[in-house]
Design an enzyme around this catalytic site. Structure first.
Site, PDB file in Angstrom:
ATOM      1  N   ARG A 182     -17.368 -23.911  -5.086  1.00  0.00           N
ATOM      2  CA  ARG A 182     -18.909 -24.662  -5.174  1.00  0.00           C
ATOM      3  C   ARG A 182     -19.310 -24.334  -6.273  1.00  0.00           C
ATOM      4  O   ARG A 182     -20.331 -23.749  -6.535  1.00  0.00           O
ATOM      5  CB  ARG A 182     -19.525 -24.002  -4.067  1.00  0.00           C
TER       6      ARG A 182
ATOM      7  N   LYS B  37      -5.005 -10.213   3.175  1.00  0.00           N
ATOM      8  CA  LYS B  37      -5.413  -9.172   4.221  1.00  0.00           C
ATOM      9  C   LYS B  37      -6.927  -8.961   4.131  1.00  0.00           C
ATOM     10  O   LYS B  37      -7.461  -9.499   3.363  1.00  0.00           O
ATOM     11  CB  LYS B  37      -4.800  -7.601   3.980  1.00  0.00           C
TER      12      LYS B  37
ATOM     13  N   ASP C  71       0.833  -8.525   1.273  1.00  0.00           N
ATOM     14  CA  ASP C  71       0.497  -7.268   1.065  1.00  0.00           C
ATOM     15  C   ASP C  71       0.911  -6.693   0.122  1.00  0.00           C
ATOM     16  O   ASP C  71       1.955  -6.559  -0.296  1.00  0.00           O
ATOM     17  CB  ASP C  71       1.243  -6.425   2.482  1.00  0.00           C
ATOM     18  N   HIS C  72      -0.151  -6.635  -0.962  1.00  0.00           N
ATOM     19  CA  HIS C  72       0.444  -6.523  -2.334  1.00  0.00           C
ATOM     20  C   HIS C  72       1.327  -5.224  -2.592  1.00  0.00           C
ATOM     21  O   HIS C  72       1.907  -5.058  -3.534  1.00  0.00           O
ATOM     22  CB  HIS C  72      -0.797  -6.849  -3.449  1.00  0.00           C
TER      23      HIS C  72
ATOM     24  N   LYS D 165       5.083  -3.995  -5.244  1.00  0.00           N
ATOM     25  CA  LYS D 165       5.254  -2.805  -6.120  1.00  0.00           C
ATOM     26  C   LYS D 165       6.641  -2.451  -6.427  1.00  0.00           C
ATOM     27  O   LYS D 165       7.446  -2.347  -5.225  1.00  0.00           O
ATOM     28  CB  LYS D 165       4.346  -1.910  -5.763  1.00  0.00           C
TER      29      LYS D 165
ATOM     30  N   GLU E 293      -8.548   6.967  -3.645  1.00  0.00           N
ATOM     31  CA  GLU E 293      -9.260   6.423  -4.453  1.00  0.00           C
ATOM     32  C   GLU E 293     -10.186   7.436  -4.873  1.00  0.00           C
ATOM     33  O   GLU E 293     -10.669   8.052  -4.239  1.00  0.00           O
ATOM     34  CB  GLU E 293      -9.543   5.301  -4.196  1.00  0.00           C
TER      35      GLU E 293
ATOM     36  N   ASP F  66      -8.450  -1.419   6.450  1.00  0.00           N
ATOM     37  CA  ASP F  66      -8.656  -1.767   5.001  1.00  0.00           C
ATOM     38  C   ASP F  66      -7.092  -1.455   4.575  1.00  0.00           C
ATOM     39  O   ASP F  66      -6.526  -2.095   3.743  1.00  0.00           O
ATOM     40  CB  ASP F  66      -9.494  -1.526   4.215  1.00  0.00           C
TER      41      ASP F  66
ATOM     42  N   HIS G 265      -1.072  -1.395   4.357  1.00  0.00           N
ATOM     43  CA  HIS G 265      -0.188  -0.810   3.146  1.00  0.00           C
ATOM     44  C   HIS G 265       0.227   0.477   3.799  1.00  0.00           C
ATOM     45  O   HIS G 265       1.657   0.450   3.636  1.00  0.00           O
ATOM     46  CB  HIS G 265      -1.188  -0.335   1.997  1.00  0.00           C
TER      47      HIS G 265
ATOM     48  N   LYS H 177     -11.652   6.946   0.161  1.00  0.00           N
ATOM     49  CA  LYS H 177     -12.578   6.643  -1.239  1.00  0.00           C
ATOM     50  C   LYS H 177     -13.293   7.913  -1.549  1.00  0.00           C
ATOM     51  O   LYS H 177     -13.454   8.752  -0.804  1.00  0.00           O
ATOM     52  CB  LYS H 177     -13.471   5.368  -1.010  1.00  0.00           C
TER      53      LYS H 177
END
Ligand SMILES: NC(=O)c1ccc[n+]([C@@H]2O[C@H](COP(=O)([O-])OP(=O)(O)OC[C@H]3O[C@@H](n4cnc5c(N)ncnc54)[C@H](OP(=O)(O)O)[C@@H]3O)[C@@H](O)[C@H]2O)c1
Length: 505
Positions: free
Chosen positions: A59, A166, A195-196, A200, A234, A253, A258, A356
């Site tokens: 947009r 996801k 699912d990145h 890998k 993380e 998440d 993963h 995290k």
């Protein structure tokens, strides 16, 4: 010869055929940081055909040139490979833009006209991939708009594919509903769930190490393995992603996708071949055998990061982050123990944890072996000996570590201490690894689905997680944990109950 074995020479690069990618959500974080740079990197590696088109949808009142400038800027900032003018010129000739809201049917009529004229101008042969890099709540709207506008209808010989990111639903019921929405318009082999992690190199290497070598697989069972710990940590907070994160949390998440995919690759039996159906079948079998202990409170942990310091800098607690309600119960740390009810893994706990603002950014799969049944040394000589472990370092320091006991040199007594043997990608391979998104986008364009979780795997993962999430939703606010640490006290307690400790990655 096994008819399922792929007879193509895998060393030859496979180049995508003529096609167009329609990218929804081009102003989003993912499109700018990952998808558009990966498309350029593929072009730079010669893996996209001359007849390639990229159509952006957003947009914004942009002309084609404005969107091309956006792509250019994101490539300059985020691409892995060097910028080359001639590659960019070729790619930019196939860039088009459609302005509109995802809820507006007329915008999809304009999209149809744009892709049809692109087909004619660039020779994309009517092959279209629709990449939905948009909030998941809009997937049903877009899928239905694609259908209504006639964009899902393919000319003879052409293909249609849809790519979604996801989270695939919020629980089992919503994941099944999403499956139904997609299945109304696309065939199963036309649906690519990203699912990145599966893109890998280090994740794919789990299968290579397990099944291309003879020395690991005989030990890969409950006779020799004590426990398996899968960690994704993380060292940052949620950043500006409050809208996405709150209400989703660490388990949905990361664990649902993963970590359970990493578990499946670590625990599955050897597939008959690397044909996608065979790999999927083994992953599904092992996911179907996963159980969560009955007393969920004793075998799971969750927490929220507290206000504090990290790396010498003051940081907000989760509840103080902009956009997070002060009474949010969303967890930023989650740990669960699961078991696998089959002959190979009976009695071996799998500990999954993610969070995290933890001590460091790291993802690893650690296979922790049992202690030798007898140690013919004085007990003081083995005080510093811990369990043998094989650790797949998924990121950021990609490689594999083997930890074992070794004699301390120079001392006359047989003193044994832990040492490690390291394999580092950078030392053994000259080329840097492609980004996961390069591999995955190329696989979409080639129609090659082994690295994409199918509906059943997603549903099985929700079946594992749903009871935990239901229990947590009844048990109030999660405890807090210190930023820069390794999670709440309950995480240490849950594993201590089993007589074990978490690895410090
Ligand atoms: N970012 C990541 O690292 C990451 C990782 C894994 C999965 N994902 C998933 O990937 C997808 C995209 O993530 P993201 O972080 O890029 O999200 P984002 O930054 O919030 O971007 C969402 C995109 O959707 C567009 N959009 C929203 N409503 C729209 C509407 N009504 N009409 C037209 N466009 C609309 C936004 O356009 P406007 O600019 O106009 O609002 C924006 O381009 C999501 O499904 C997310 O769950 C993201």
């Amino acid at each position: 010869m096994n008819p399922l074995r792929d007879t193509r020479d895998a060393r030859l690069p496979r180049v995508a055929g003529p096609c167009a990618v329609v990218l929804f959500g081009v102003t989003g974080d993912l499109a700018r940081k990952k998808i558009m740079p990966a498309i350029y990197d593929l072009a730079n590696r010669g893996l996209l055909p001359p007849g390639f088109g990229l159509v952006g949808f957003a947009r914004r009142e942009w002309a084609d040139e404005d969107f091309a400038q956006e792509v250019h800027d994101s490539v300059r900032e985020h691409a892995r490979t060097p910028f080359r003018e001639e590659v960019w010129r070729q790619l930019s000739q196939g860039i088009r833009f459609v302005a509109g809201d995802l809820a507006d049917p007329q915008a999809f009529d304009r999209l149809r006209e744009t892709v049809h004229s692109l087909d004619a101008e660039r020779g994309t042969l009517g092959n279209h991939a629709f990449y939905l890099s948009i909030p998941p709540g809009l997937f049903p709207t877009v899928v239905s708009q694609i259908q209504q506008a006639g964009l899902a209808k393919k000319p003879p010989g052409a293909w249609r594919r849809v790519v979604i990111e996801k989270p695939f639903g919020h629980n089992l019921a919503s994941a099944e509903e999403l499956d139904r929405v997609l299945a109304d318009v696309f065939a199963p082999d036309e649906i690519f769930r990203i699912d990145h992690y599966l893109g890998k190199e280090t994740v794919q290497n789990i299968l290579a190490v397990r099944f291309a070598n003879e020395m690991f697989e005989p030990l890969w069972n409950s006779r020799y393995v004590d426990n398996i710990q899968i960690t994704q940590a993380e060292d940052i907070g949620i950043g500006g992603r409050a809208g996405y994160y709150d209400g989703i949390g660490a388990a949905r998440d990361v664990i649902q996708n993963h970590l359970l995919q990493l578990l499946a690759l670590t625990a599955m039996d050897e597939p008959l071949s690397f044909d996608p159906r065979q790999v999927r079948q083994e992953k599904e079998k092992v996911l179907a055998a996963v159980t969560v202990p009955r007393d969920i409170d004793l075998h799971t942990a969750r927490g929220q990061y507290a206000t504090g310091w990290q790396g010498g800098v003051p940081v907000f607690g989760y509840l103080e982050e902009p956009g997070i309600p002060a009474d949010s119960t969303t967890e930023t740390f989650a740990a669960i123990r699961v078991d696998i009810d089959n002959r190979r893994w009976a009695g071996v706990p799998f500990y999954l944890r993610t969070g995290k603002r933890l001590g460091r950014r790291v993802t690893e799969v650690a296979v922790v072996f049992k202690r030798a049944p007898h140690l013919p040394f004085a007990s003081t000589s083995v005080q510093e000996l811990s369990d043998n472990a094989l650790v797949f370092r998924i990121q950021p320091d990609e490689g594999i570590t083997l930890r074992f006991g070794s004699k301390v040199p120079g001392v006359s007594a047989m003193e044994v201490r832990d040492v490690t043997m390291d394999f580092q990608y950078g030392d053994s391979f000259v080329d840097t690894s492609p980004e996961a998104y390069e591999r995955l986008i190329l696989d979409v364009l080639l129609g090659d689905p082994p690295l994409f979780p199918q509906a059943r795997e997603v549903d099985l993962s929700w079946r594992i997680l749903d009871p935990v999430l239901d229990r947590w939703s009844e048990s109030g606010r999660p405890a807090t944990y210190a930023s820069g640490g390794w999670g709440p006290a309950s995480a240490y307690e849950m594993i201590a109950r089993d007589g074990r400790t978490w690895r410090r990655p």
